[in-house]
Design a protein around this motif. Structure first.
Motif, PDB file in Angstrom:
ATOM      1  N   ARG A  31       0.848  -1.201   0.000  1.00 42.11           N
ATOM      2  CA  ARG A  31       0.000   0.000   0.000  1.00 42.11           C
ATOM      3  C   ARG A  31       0.882   1.249   0.000  1.00 42.11           C
ATOM      4  O   ARG A  31       1.841   1.346   0.772  1.00 42.11           O
ATOM      5  N   TYR A  33       0.785   5.647  -0.413  1.00 42.25           N
ATOM      6  CA  TYR A  33      -0.044   6.856  -0.317  1.00 42.25           C
ATOM      7  C   TYR A  33       0.794   8.069  -0.709  1.00 42.25           C
ATOM      8  O   TYR A  33       1.988   8.144  -0.401  1.00 42.25           O
ATOM      9  N   TYR A  35       0.611  12.280  -0.042  1.00 46.60           N
ATOM     10  CA  TYR A  35      -0.013  13.379   0.691  1.00 46.60           C
ATOM     11  C   TYR A  35       0.667  14.683   0.273  1.00 46.60           C
ATOM     12  O   TYR A  35       1.826  14.695  -0.135  1.00 46.60           O
ATOM     13  N   TYR A  48      -4.042   6.893  -3.370  1.00 48.63           N
ATOM     14  CA  TYR A  48      -3.710   5.636  -2.699  1.00 48.63           C
ATOM     15  C   TYR A  48      -3.609   4.516  -3.733  1.00 48.63           C
ATOM     16  O   TYR A  48      -4.444   4.417  -4.634  1.00 48.63           O
TER      17      TYR A  48
ATOM     18  N   TYR B  32      -9.682   4.810  14.189  1.00 51.28           N
ATOM     19  CA  TYR B  32      -8.315   4.600  14.640  1.00 51.28           C
ATOM     20  C   TYR B  32      -7.696   5.994  14.795  1.00 51.28           C
ATOM     21  O   TYR B  32      -7.929   6.866  13.953  1.00 51.28           O
ATOM     22  N   THR B  51      -6.113   1.706  18.313  1.00 50.64           N
ATOM     23  CA  THR B  51      -7.000   1.004  17.379  1.00 50.64           C
ATOM     24  C   THR B  51      -8.176   0.418  18.151  1.00 50.64           C
ATOM     25  O   THR B  51      -9.307   0.846  18.010  1.00 50.64           O
ATOM     26  N   PRO B  97     -10.219  -1.132   9.385  1.00 51.99           N
ATOM     27  CA  PRO B  97      -9.883  -1.938   8.208  1.00 51.99           C
ATOM     28  C   PRO B  97     -11.055  -2.129   7.260  1.00 51.99           C
ATOM     29  O   PRO B  97     -12.183  -1.822   7.571  1.00 51.99           O
ATOM     30  N   ASN B 100      -9.263   2.018   2.826  1.00 54.66           N
ATOM     31  CA  ASN B 100      -7.871   2.194   2.444  1.00 54.66           C
ATOM     32  C   ASN B 100      -7.023   2.729   3.589  1.00 54.66           C
ATOM     33  O   ASN B 100      -5.831   2.868   3.455  1.00 54.66           O
ATOM     34  N   GLU B 101      -7.672   3.066   4.690  1.00 50.98           N
ATOM     35  CA  GLU B 101      -6.984   3.530   5.890  1.00 50.98           C
ATOM     36  C   GLU B 101      -6.139   4.756   5.630  1.00 50.98           C
ATOM     37  O   GLU B 101      -5.065   4.915   6.199  1.00 50.98           O
ATOM     38  N   LYS B 102      -6.610   5.632   4.751  1.00 51.99           N
ATOM     39  CA  LYS B 102      -5.924   6.913   4.585  1.00 51.99           C
ATOM     40  C   LYS B 102      -6.075   7.707   5.870  1.00 51.99           C
ATOM     41  O   LYS B 102      -7.021   7.536   6.630  1.00 51.99           O
TER      42      LYS B 102
END
Lengths: 114, 115
Positions: A31, A33, A35, A48, B32, B51, B97, B100-102
């Motif tokens: 993954r 990202y 920013y 993403y 989170y 979390t 979860p 995409n947990e941005k």
């Protein structure tokens, strides 16, 4: 493991020029990202990737911005026809696929458009 | 959508004094929560995260934070400030979860340590 690497660290460009930044994530992190952080602000999500697939793009990512991750490893962020408002720190982060794993940030690329 | 508010863009404390940096969040689902530190011209380093489970979370460099659902807060504390703690601190939130947990960040708090 050397962490997340970004290149270049600094870029000064003239308005209207195109620029490209590179991010090498931690190996085996699927993954990735991007920013953007402007002066005095917190980082804002741009886009993403999960492996090579770009799964989400922020509305901040105008049509002048494009990001790729062709082989699911490194990623590039290109800005076409740069504007002064694009001046910012561009941060890359990567994380593994398991839940609750930490996102590791690179040191960023600082872009100045003159 | 989630958001974070950090109260106080600048905080100054004397060396050896208590550090308290405030963070309130808004989220439609249990979030989170994270605290990151940023030194000048550097990327972000994770201090601690919440979390699930224990609401008092301990992190690196002697920092800790407590998740208070009723107050929608996640304030960062350190009992005794050190000169090396001078930096910018960011609170962040992400959704659990299966997303995409941005990270969604606050605007940051600059911590200054007075000798």
């Amino acid at each position: 493991d050397t962490g997340v690497s970004q290149d270049p660290r600094h870029k000064i460009t003239k308005r209207g020029q195109n620029v490209t930044f590179r991010c090498d994530p931690i190996s085996e992190h699927n993954r990735l990202y991007w920013y953007r952080q402007t002066l005095g602000q917190g980082p804002e999500f741009l886009t993403y990737f999960q492996n090579e697939a770009q799964l989400e793009k922020s509305r901040l990512l105008s049509d002048r911005f494009s990001a790729e991750r062709p082989k699911g490893s490194f990623s590039t962020l290109e800005i076409q026809r740069t504007e002064q408002g694009d001046s910012a720190m561009y941060l890359c982060a990567s994380r593994g696929g398991q839940a609750n794993t930490e996102a590791f940030f690179g040191q960023g690329t600082r872009l100045t458009v003159v | 959508a989630q958001s974070v508010t950090q109260l106080g863009s600048h905080v100054s404390v004397s060396e050896g004094a208590l550090v308290l940096l405030r963070c309130n969040y808004s989220s439609s689902v249990p979030p989170y929560l994270f605290w990151y530190v940023q030194y000048p011209n550097q990327g972000l380093q994770l201090l601690l995260k919440y979390t699930t489970g224990a609401t008092l979370v301990k992190g690196i460099n002697g920092f800790e934070a407590e998740f208070k659902k009723s107050e929608t807060s996640f304030h960062l504390t350190k009992p005794s400030a050190h000169m090396s703690d001078a930096a910018e601190y960011f609170c962040a939130v992400s959704l659990p979860p299966f997303g995409n947990e941005k990270l969604t960040f606050g605007t940051g708090t600059r911590l200054t340590i007075i000798p």
